[in-house]
Scaffold this active site. Structure first.
Site, PDB file in Angstrom:
ATOM      1  N   HIS A 114       0.823  -1.223   0.000  1.00 43.07           N
ATOM      2  CA  HIS A 114       0.000   0.000   0.000  1.00 43.07           C
ATOM      3  C   HIS A 114       0.854   1.269   0.000  1.00 43.07           C
ATOM      4  CE1 HIS A 114      -0.298  -0.815   4.644  1.00 43.07           C
ATOM      5  NE2 HIS A 114       0.742  -0.055   4.385  1.00 43.07           N
ATOM      6  N   HIS A 157      -0.965   4.993   9.554  1.00 43.77           N
ATOM      7  CA  HIS A 157       0.414   5.504   9.584  1.00 43.77           C
ATOM      8  C   HIS A 157       0.466   6.821  10.360  1.00 43.77           C
ATOM      9  CE1 HIS A 157       0.074   2.884   6.076  1.00 43.77           C
ATOM     10  NE2 HIS A 157       1.365   2.644   6.190  1.00 43.77           N
ATOM     11  N   HIS A 203      10.740  -3.953   3.125  1.00 48.16           N
ATOM     12  CA  HIS A 203      11.192  -2.565   3.046  1.00 48.16           C
ATOM     13  C   HIS A 203      11.631  -2.072   4.416  1.00 48.16           C
ATOM     14  CE1 HIS A 203       6.954  -2.000   4.166  1.00 48.16           C
ATOM     15  NE2 HIS A 203       7.065  -0.692   4.256  1.00 48.16           N
ATOM     16  N   GLU A 214       5.177  -5.486   8.412  1.00 53.66           N
ATOM     17  CA  GLU A 214       3.763  -5.324   8.011  1.00 53.66           C
ATOM     18  C   GLU A 214       3.191  -6.602   7.395  1.00 53.66           C
ATOM     19  OE1 GLU A 214       3.935  -0.618   6.635  1.00 53.66           O
ATOM     20  OE2 GLU A 214       3.648  -2.156   5.141  1.00 53.66           O
TER      21      GLU A 214
END
Lengths: 287, 132
Positions: free
Chosen positions: A12, A59, A193, A240
């Site tokens: 996302h 976030h 990431h 995540e």
């Protein structure tokens, strides 16, 4: 009875949303990312889910450090698009499904998953970028969405095993919902990431490909990945990926892979995307 | 006193755990406040004065003023909150990523295009000991 017929997972990355909003999807940098979603865009119009249970993380948008729920279930009728500091994304407001959300909350808590119930919540790119990737630019989203926000920002997030078990409980809860609805679970975020410190920019293609393999055929094996292994191998933000296990847990034990896509990079992230179709009614095989 | 953690061995990585969350609470809440235009304007008008209103440590304030990203992370800052600060500055994530890794933005962007930072050699502090 509600029918949980398929699952979808996708990264996302916020820059993907910006590329869509600014009309950059055909640029050479972005074209290889968006072509991976061409199948999903065609498929979703035939599959026509009525309700999505969309697993994502906030976030530092709706939740500051004041309140950090591990599992927050969106039970509202509507979820406004958040202003993340540069104005809300130009996408339709997200319509919830309060009746099914209430049923999920009750079922999950009785199954000993202590959900936080959220009746007011803005949703950020974690939720809206997957919708844009699959549905494109529309006047209104063609389905209801039940957001399930997972804390993956403050360590530790829920473990891979806990997420998988929660997914199984979601599968059972959907199967016991009396209205005839077509339901999907989406798991978002990832893949590898790292967004912070001198190791920023870490990408682990071997880890990601193995994760995709096992998510399809042997998700129980992924429940043994420790938080430490996620941090070390997939990067501090790659953790995540536990959210993908919620999606997978909700599906039947055997699934058919309709789409599998992997690309590096989108901004600072490895992009992964799957569509998995249940081979028996989702949620029942795991009882 | 900080309890040693197994992830302390991951090089170039500061895991935002409960202890760091506690340490960085006011720093991160300050960053969060920058989502509102009026707070951004007040901060831009007088950064040092604005920071005094937040009960963070003087060291944290100095690192905000210096835009010392790794320094803020070391004192409990979290990248998703710090993103509000660099967005208020009009800076991109890759601008900040390059600073955090001691590179140029061009070199960092090229590394990502080339497939990102390889995990090999970047898993354990022992692998970073002999880095130049």
């Amino acid at each position: 009875m509600a029918d949980l017929f398929a699952g979808l997972s996708t990264s996302h990355v916020p820059a993907i949303g910006a590329a869509i909003d600014l009309g950059k999807t055909r640029e050479p940098y972005w074209q290889p990312v968006f072509q991976g979603y061409e199948f999903a865009k065609r498929w979703i119009d035939e599959a026509k889910p009525d309700v999505l249970i969309l697993v994502y993380n906030d976030h530092a948008t709706a939740f500051s450090q004041e309140l950090i729920p591990t599992f927050a279930l969106g039970c509202a009728a509507q979820f406004p698009i958040a202003d993340e500091g540069w104005g809300p994304r130009p996408v339709p407001v997200v319509e919830g499904h309060p009746e099914m959300a209430a049923h999920l909350a009750q079922s999950l808590i009785l199954e000993e998953f202590d959900m936080t119930i959220v009746n007011t919540m803005d949703v950020d790119h974690g939720l809206t970028v997957p919708l844009s990737l699959v549905y494109g630019q529309r006047q209104a989203w063609p389905c209801k969405v039940i957001p399930l926000a997972v804390n993956v920002i403050q360590y530790p997030p829920p473990t891979a095993n806990r997420c998988y078990r929660l997914g199984q409980a979601i599968g059972r809860a959907v199967a016991s919902y009396p209205e005839k609805l077509r339901v999907m679970v989406w798991g978002t975020g990832g893949m590898s990431h790292q967004l912070q410190g001198p190791r920023v920019g870490l990408i682990n293609k071997a880890f990601d490909q193995r994760f995709l393999d096992l998510l399809i055929d042997d998700p129980e094996a992924l429940t043994r990945i420790t938080p430490l292994e996620f941090l070390r191998e997939s990067g501090s933000e790659g953790i995540e990926l536990v959210m993908w296990l919620i999606m997978r847990g909700a599906l039947s034990a055997k699934v058919k892979t309709l789409q599998r896509f992997y690309h590096v990079p989108a901004s600072n992230t490895a992009v992964g995307h799957l569509i998995l179709e249940c081979q028996s009614p989702g949620g029942r095989a795991v009882q | 006193m900080r309890v040693p953690q197994p992830y302390d061995d991951i090089p170039g990585t500061t895991v935002f755990d409960a202890e760091r969350s506690r340490q960085g609470y006011h720093l991160n809440q300050f960053c969060m406040s920058l989502m509102k235009p009026e707070n951004r304007a007040a901060f831009k008008a007088n950064e040092a004065e604005c920071l005094k209103a937040w009960p963070m440590s003087e060291e944290q304030r100095q690192r905000v003023l210096a835009r010392d990203w790794n320094g803020m992370i070391a004192l409990g800052g979290n990248i998703y909150f710090l993103a509000k600060l660099f967005s208020a500055d009009g800076k991109s994530f890759q601008h900040v990523a390059a600073i955090m890794t001691g590179s140029t933005q061009e070199a960092y962007a090229q590394m990502m295009l080339n497939g990102g930072r390889n995990p090999d050699g970047n898993r354990s502090l022992s692998e970073w000991k002999n880095r130049g």
